[in-house]
Design an enzyme around this catalytic site. Structure first.
Site, PDB file in Angstrom:
ATOM      1  CB  CYS A  90      34.528  84.390  -7.243  1.00  0.00           C
ATOM      2  SG  CYS A  90      34.430  83.034  -6.068  1.00  0.00           S
ATOM      3  CD1 TRP A 105      45.671  84.083 -10.784  1.00  0.00           C
ATOM      4  CD2 TRP A 105      45.283  85.221  -8.897  1.00  0.00           C
ATOM      5  NE1 TRP A 105      44.977  85.226 -11.117  1.00  0.00           N
ATOM      6  CE2 TRP A 105      44.732  85.946  -9.982  1.00  0.00           C
ATOM      7  CE3 TRP A 105      45.172  85.751  -7.619  1.00  0.00           C
ATOM      8  CZ2 TRP A 105      44.070  87.154  -9.816  1.00  0.00           C
ATOM      9  CZ3 TRP A 105      44.511  86.955  -7.438  1.00  0.00           C
ATOM     10  CH2 TRP A 105      43.973  87.647  -8.534  1.00  0.00           C
ATOM     11  CG  ASN A 106      40.917  83.719  -6.350  1.00  0.00           C
ATOM     12  OD1 ASN A 106      41.051  82.706  -7.035  1.00  0.00           O
ATOM     13  ND2 ASN A 106      39.745  84.079  -5.861  1.00  0.00           N
ATOM     14  CE  LYS A 157      46.662  75.430 -16.110  1.00  0.00           C
ATOM     15  NZ  LYS A 157      47.564  76.345 -15.351  1.00  0.00           N
ATOM     16  CD  GLU A 161      34.565  88.751 -10.575  1.00  0.00           C
ATOM     17  OE1 GLU A 161      34.429  88.194  -9.484  1.00  0.00           O
ATOM     18  OE2 GLU A 161      34.770  88.126 -11.640  1.00  0.00           O
ATOM     19  CD  GLU A 174      33.527  79.550  -7.895  1.00  0.00           C
ATOM     20  OE1 GLU A 174      33.274  80.690  -8.358  1.00  0.00           O
ATOM     21  OE2 GLU A 174      34.525  79.291  -7.209  1.00  0.00           O
ATOM     22  N   GLY A 190      37.371  79.714 -12.178  1.00  0.00           N
ATOM     23  CA  GLY A 190      38.084  80.712 -12.952  1.00  0.00           C
ATOM     24  C   GLY A 190      37.142  81.737 -13.554  1.00  0.00           C
ATOM     25  CB  SER A 191      37.746  84.388 -16.002  1.00  0.00           C
ATOM     26  OG  SER A 191      38.239  83.710 -17.145  1.00  0.00           O
ATOM     27  CD  GLU A 206      50.676  77.526 -15.028  1.00  0.00           C
ATOM     28  OE1 GLU A 206      50.538  76.325 -15.343  1.00  0.00           O
ATOM     29  OE2 GLU A 206      49.733  78.367 -15.094  1.00  0.00           O
TER      30      GLU A 206
END
Length: 511
Positions: free
Chosen positions: A315, A182-183, A206, A412, A281, A259-260, A209
């Site tokens: 990130c 989302w960022n 995907k 983080e 990533e 993502g994480s 959301e």
């Protein structure tokens, strides 16, 4: 066309006029929210809206609901996989020049629709409108780069001593499953869709959301540019169900995620069950090494702008400031002053430096890190508290004298939190910087060029910026060391993960 299905419509993409007086501004704000586009699934060239909602999108500035997100059913996912398989067989045969031309047309549409797309980014994610516009511009450069790079995806001939020639060719790997956060709701999808399509792959994406309409408008650009049906699918739903269904399907041949670290490990584990390659990533916790020979005020001014850009929800956001003791106090003082001077508010307001955090979970996470650091003896030099009673606002925060055992030095923050630590020398800074199992981005500030080279070589990060807070663009590779990821996006390597080498051994003789 079945009920509940159709296009986004031209009205959803129209540019907006600039209004000046206060009444007009209120009208504009109302129009922005009322014109939030309907979110749908894109499967085999058709938009689908009539599925039960899996999420309701929230405006992080005022916590108002923008609209529902339809969740894909198991049948929808099966249809998406079938379409991706057929789309791949179509798209892989499209000549390189035509694929490149489509990417360029899509980039041009992004520029034409910059206000509409940027408006939706700010509504969904909260970042300032100028930042959102910059994201659209940056995202278009990935398409423009890959449009050129795909025509440089050369093979080679390996000569032998015998009558054989060995031809090495690069072929598209197959349908891709892409997962994005989302960022950066446009930048991350842009890298992955652009790389997939440039290489000749179909893709099922995907998106998050929390920011779905941005991805829908982006997909509309590809469709309007002429992308054949079935080459790109957009699905939403329960993340665990969608990821497991897509990754374990024999149709999907490659998986990519921004993502994480935790999610990256989960998806990589699923991919390993099918022996499928991944491009990951993942998260970081960017160290900033500041030497004794710099202008502390000048570096602090740069740090304030970089750390709190997009509310620190990047990130590559600088997070751990490891500052030589000779310049530590003046640096912290100026850093805190810069943080306090930042103007925070709704992303559409003029003159705003920082918008809200994307959701309430981020506010709670930052609050917990601040409280833990304070309990362990850290000093709050700036911020350290929520702002207002509505919206997900948290003040730009600078923590000084942070103990190494504090959570803020290991977790983080992904928010407007900077942890400052004094160090006796740069070797101590380097040791702290490399002590974590993540290494995405790092930053060095020194006027000693030999020292800069030494530190850059030793810093365990995928990208290192010296005397600046930049990060790689489309023309340079980007990715992480250690648990910060696998593979690279951008640069000469941009298509590597989406292609596979084939060796053809050809005997130059009659049989």
């Amino acid at each position: 066309m079945p009920a509940g299905e159709g296009g986004l419509g031209a009205a959803d993409l129209r540019p907006r006029q600039t209004l000046t007086n206060q009444d007009d501004k209120m009208t504009q704000d109302t129009e922005r929210r009322q014109s939030y586009p309907q979110v749908g699934l894109l499967i085999d060239g058709t938009w689908i809206y009539d599925r039960p909602a899996c999420h309701h999108v929230e405006n992080p500035s005022d916590e108002s609901l923008l609209g529902p997100v339809p969740g894909a059913t198991p049948e929808d996912l099966a249809r998406a996989l079938t379409a991706a398989r057929k789309g791949f067989e179509t798209w892989r045969r499209v000549p390189m020049a035509e694929r490149a031309a489509l990417l360029r047309r899509t980039a041009a549409l992004m520029h034409e629709r910059i206000e509409e797309i940027a408006t939706v980014i700010t509504l969904e994610q909260g970042k300032t409108l100028p930042d959102a516009r910059n994201e659209v511009r940056r995202s278009s450069t990935f398409l423009e780069w890959d449009a050129e790079q795909l025509q440089r995806s050369y093979g080679r001939i390996v000569h032998t001593d015998g009558p054989l020639d060995q031809l090495v060719v690069r072929e598209p790997i197959g349908p891709v499953a892409a997962f994005t956060p989302w960022n950066v709701p446009l930048s991350a999808p842009s890298r992955k869709i652009s790389g997939s399509l440039a290489a000749g792959c179909s893709v099922i994406i995907k998106p998050a959301e929390e920011t779905p309409a941005t991805a829908c408008l982006f997909a509309r650009c590809f469709i309007d540019a002429g992308l054949p049906e079935g080459v790109l699918q957009v699905v939403f739903g329960d993340p665990a169900q969608v990821s497991e269904t897509l990754i374990l399907s024999p149709v999907i041949r490659m998986i990519t995620l921004t993502g994480s670290v935790g999610v990256g490990k989960t998806l990589t584990g699923l991919a390993a069950r099918g022996m499928k390659p991944v491009l990951m990533e993942l998260g970081g916790h960017a160290p900033v090494l500041i030497g004794p020979d710099v202008d502390p005020a000048g570096v602090a001014a740069m740090a304030s702008a970089a750390k709190f850009r997009m509310a620190g929800q990047l990130c590559v956001s600088p997070s751990r400031f490891l500052v030589h003791r000779d310049v530590y106090e003046p640096f912290v003082t100026e850093f805190a002053r810069g943080a306090d001077a930042l103007r925070q508010g709704d992303g559409f307001a003029e003159g705003i430096d920082m918008g809200p955090l994307a959701n309430g979970r981020r506010v709670e996470a930052i609050s917990a890190l601040v409280e833990d650091a304070r309990d362990r003896g850290a000093r709050i030099a700036a911020g350290g508290k929520r702002v207002g009673n509505k919206g997900h606002f948290y003040a730009p925060t600078v923590l000084a004298d942070v103990p190494l055992e504090a959570d803020a030095m290991h977790v983080e923050p992904f928010g407007p939190l900077a942890a400052c630590v004094p160090v006796a020398d740069m070797d101590a800074a380097l040791s702290i910087a490399n002590s974590l199992e993540v290494g995405l981005a790092g930053y060095i500030f020194t006027n000693d060029f030999a020292e800069a080279d030494r530190l850059a070589a030793a810093l365990e990060c995928g990208s290192v910026a010296v005397n600046n807070f930049g990060s790689p663009g489309a023309d340079a590779p980007f990715g992480g060391y250690k648990e910060s990821g696998i593979g690279r996006e951008g640069g000469m390597e941009s298509l590597d993960s989406y292609t596979i080498s084939k060796t053809i051994m050809r005997r130059a003789a009659r049989v």
